[in-house]
Design an enzyme around this catalytic site. Sequence first.
Site, mmCIF file in Angstrom:
data_model
loop_
_atom_site.group_PDB
_atom_site.id
_atom_site.type_symbol
_atom_site.label_atom_id
_atom_site.label_comp_id
_atom_site.label_asym_id
_atom_site.label_seq_id
_atom_site.Cartn_x
_atom_site.Cartn_y
_atom_site.Cartn_z
ATOM 1 C CG HIS A 1 -7.084 6.936 56.730
ATOM 2 N ND1 HIS A 1 -5.810 6.693 55.773
ATOM 3 C CD2 HIS A 1 -7.817 5.769 57.003
ATOM 4 C CE1 HIS A 1 -5.830 5.281 55.866
ATOM 5 N NE2 HIS A 1 -6.681 4.930 56.315
ATOM 6 N N GLY A 2 -10.254 6.977 54.588
ATOM 7 C CA GLY A 2 -11.438 6.381 54.806
ATOM 8 C C GLY A 2 -12.455 7.010 54.257
ATOM 9 C CB THR B 1 -4.270 1.446 54.917
ATOM 10 O OG1 THR B 1 -4.165 2.833 54.408
ATOM 11 C CG2 THR B 1 -5.272 1.369 56.042
ATOM 12 C CB THR B 2 -1.636 5.610 56.895
ATOM 13 O OG1 THR B 2 -1.117 5.402 55.681
ATOM 14 C CG2 THR B 2 -0.553 6.264 57.750
ATOM 15 C CG ASN C 1 -3.832 8.087 47.612
ATOM 16 O OD1 ASN C 1 -3.640 7.322 47.030
ATOM 17 N ND2 ASN C 1 -3.216 8.302 48.859
ATOM 18 C CD GLU D 1 -0.629 10.192 51.505
ATOM 19 O OE1 GLU D 1 -0.313 9.085 51.382
ATOM 20 O OE2 GLU D 1 -1.712 10.590 51.291
ATOM 21 C CG HIS E 1 2.117 6.562 51.020
ATOM 22 N ND1 HIS E 1 1.238 5.900 52.286
ATOM 23 C CD2 HIS E 1 3.361 6.556 51.460
ATOM 24 C CE1 HIS E 1 2.177 5.740 53.268
ATOM 25 N NE2 HIS E 1 3.263 6.202 53.010
ATOM 26 N NE ARG F 1 3.232 0.782 53.118
ATOM 27 C CZ ARG F 1 2.556 1.158 53.885
ATOM 28 N NH1 ARG F 1 1.440 1.949 54.363
ATOM 29 N NH2 ARG F 1 2.891 0.622 55.198
ATOM 30 N N GLY G 1 -8.591 8.290 48.572
ATOM 31 C CA GLY G 1 -8.081 7.293 47.378
ATOM 32 C C GLY G 1 -8.861 6.059 47.179
ATOM 33 C CG HIS G 2 -9.780 1.875 49.353
ATOM 34 N ND1 HIS G 2 -11.227 1.365 49.622
ATOM 35 C CD2 HIS G 2 -9.275 0.584 48.947
ATOM 36 C CE1 HIS G 2 -11.350 0.108 49.323
ATOM 37 N NE2 HIS G 2 -10.115 -0.546 48.897
ATOM 38 N NE ARG H 1 2.168 -2.215 51.737
ATOM 39 C CZ ARG H 1 1.495 -2.052 52.877
ATOM 40 N NH1 ARG H 1 0.192 -1.592 53.078
ATOM 41 N NH2 ARG H 1 2.158 -2.514 54.157
ATOM 42 C CG HIS H 2 0.906 1.260 47.004
ATOM 43 N ND1 HIS H 2 1.595 2.473 47.056
ATOM 44 C CD2 HIS H 2 -0.023 1.201 48.109
ATOM 45 C CE1 HIS H 2 1.138 3.121 48.453
ATOM 46 N NE2 HIS H 2 0.179 2.173 48.998
ATOM 47 C CG ASP I 1 -0.944 5.619 47.327
ATOM 48 O OD1 ASP I 1 -0.616 6.246 46.456
ATOM 49 O OD2 ASP I 1 -1.120 5.499 48.468
ATOM 50 C CG HIS I 2 -5.416 1.576 46.630
ATOM 51 N ND1 HIS I 2 -4.248 0.880 47.298
ATOM 52 C CD2 HIS I 2 -5.881 2.173 47.788
ATOM 53 C CE1 HIS I 2 -4.204 1.032 48.647
ATOM 54 N NE2 HIS I 2 -5.060 1.731 49.033
ATOM 55 N NE ARG J 1 -2.486 -11.533 37.211
ATOM 56 C CZ ARG J 1 -3.403 -11.859 36.057
ATOM 57 N NH1 ARG J 1 -3.088 -11.425 34.802
ATOM 58 N NH2 ARG J 1 -4.151 -12.644 36.436
ATOM 59 C CD GLU K 1 -4.001 14.082 54.810
ATOM 60 O OE1 GLU K 1 -2.844 14.436 54.021
ATOM 61 O OE2 GLU K 1 -4.747 13.151 54.487
HETATM 62 N N1 PXP Z 1 -4.068 10.840 53.609
HETATM 63 C C1 PXP Z 1 -3.192 10.086 54.076
HETATM 64 C C2 PXP Z 1 -2.394 10.851 54.767
HETATM 65 C C3 PXP Z 1 -3.103 8.506 53.618
HETATM 66 O O1 PXP Z 1 -2.157 7.920 54.071
HETATM 67 C C4 PXP Z 1 -4.342 7.929 52.835
HETATM 68 C C5 PXP Z 1 -4.057 6.710 52.449
HETATM 69 O O2 PXP Z 1 -2.654 6.431 51.767
HETATM 70 C C6 PXP Z 1 -5.245 8.865 52.431
HETATM 71 C C7 PXP Z 1 -5.385 10.228 52.812
HETATM 72 C C8 PXP Z 1 -6.419 8.276 51.624
HETATM 73 O O3 PXP Z 1 -7.119 7.318 52.367
HETATM 74 P P1 PXP Z 1 -8.206 6.283 51.467
HETATM 75 O O4 PXP Z 1 -7.408 5.786 50.478
HETATM 76 O O5 PXP Z 1 -8.672 5.666 52.531
HETATM 77 O O6 PXP Z 1 -9.164 7.293 50.901
#
Ligand code: PXP
Length: 243
Positions: free
Chosen positions: A191-192, A102-103, A9, A72, A45, A47, A213-214, A51-52, A11-12, A20, A153
Site C-alpha cells: 500500500h502506497g 482506497t483501502t 496490482n 483481494e 481487488h 470491490r 499497484g498505483h 468501481r474498477h 486494479d487501476h 469510459r 499483509e
Molecule cells: N495491498 C492491499 C491489500 C491493497 O488493498 C492495495 C490497494 O488495493 C495494495 C496492496 C496496493 O496498494 P497501491 O495501489 O497503493 O500500491
Amino acid sequence: MPSMRLYINIDHIATIREARKTDEPDPLEAARIAELAGAHGITAHLREDRRHIQDRDVERLAAEVKTVLNLELALAPDVVDLAARLAPYQVTLVPERREEVTTEGGLDLNGDTGRLAEVIARLSQAGSRVSLFIDPDRATIDKARALGVPAIELHTGRYAHSYRSSPVALAALQSAARHGASLGLAVHAGHGLTRANVGPVAAIEEIEELNIGHSIVSRAAMAGMYAAVSEMAGIIAAARRPR
Ligand code: PXP
C-alpha cells in the site's frame, strides 16, 4: 537474504477502462506484460462497488494468469462466493469502507471476528491460501495468528505517508515483520509503495512479498506516453498522405 516476490496490482488499469466503460486498457493484457517483466504474481481487488475490477476480469485472470493470482476482497457474500468458486492461489482479506478512495486501514480484529473466521474457513477449504491485510501492530498480528491463517499483509500506508519526516513507521514495520515471522506467519506488505519509498521496506528480511499497484500504473502511463502519441501521430500522418 532470501529473495522477495513482487506482485503487481492491476486494479487501476481497470479504473482507466471504467472511466469510459469501454474495453481498453485490459487488465489481463497488463497482467501478461507484468509477468513478462518478471512479476511473481498478479493482484486484483474485486470491490463490492465494482468501481474498477469486474467479475469477468477475475474470471479471466483466474483462468489466464501464468504466475499466481492474489485476489483481494472484503466479506461481501457475492464476492466471497465468486472467490470460493474460482479458488485463486491466494486470497487477501481486506476491509472496505464505501466512501474510501482506497483501502485506508487494516482489518479490525478487535470486535466480533465470527464472519471473518467463517470466510477464512470457506476459502481455505476451497483451496486458497488466505492472508489478512492488517496494520503493523503486535496485538493485531497475534489475533491474526489465532485465526489460523498462514499469512498476513502489513499495511504500509502510514510509512508511505510519513517516511520523509519520521522513522517511526518504518520501525513499526520492521518489528511487526519480525514478530509475524517469529509466530510462523508468512509476512507480506503493501500500500502506497513507490520507487522512492520501497527500498527500506524491501530490505526487511522477514517480508517475503510486496503488492504494488498505483505507482506502477502511474509510471506505466508516463513511460508509455511517448510511444502512444508517436503511434497515433503516425497513423494520422499516414491518413493525410496523398494517395
Ligand atoms: N495491498 C492491499 C491489500 C491493497 O488493498 C492495495 C490497494 O488495493 C495494495 C496492496 C496496493 O496498494 P497501491 O495501489 O497503493 O500500491
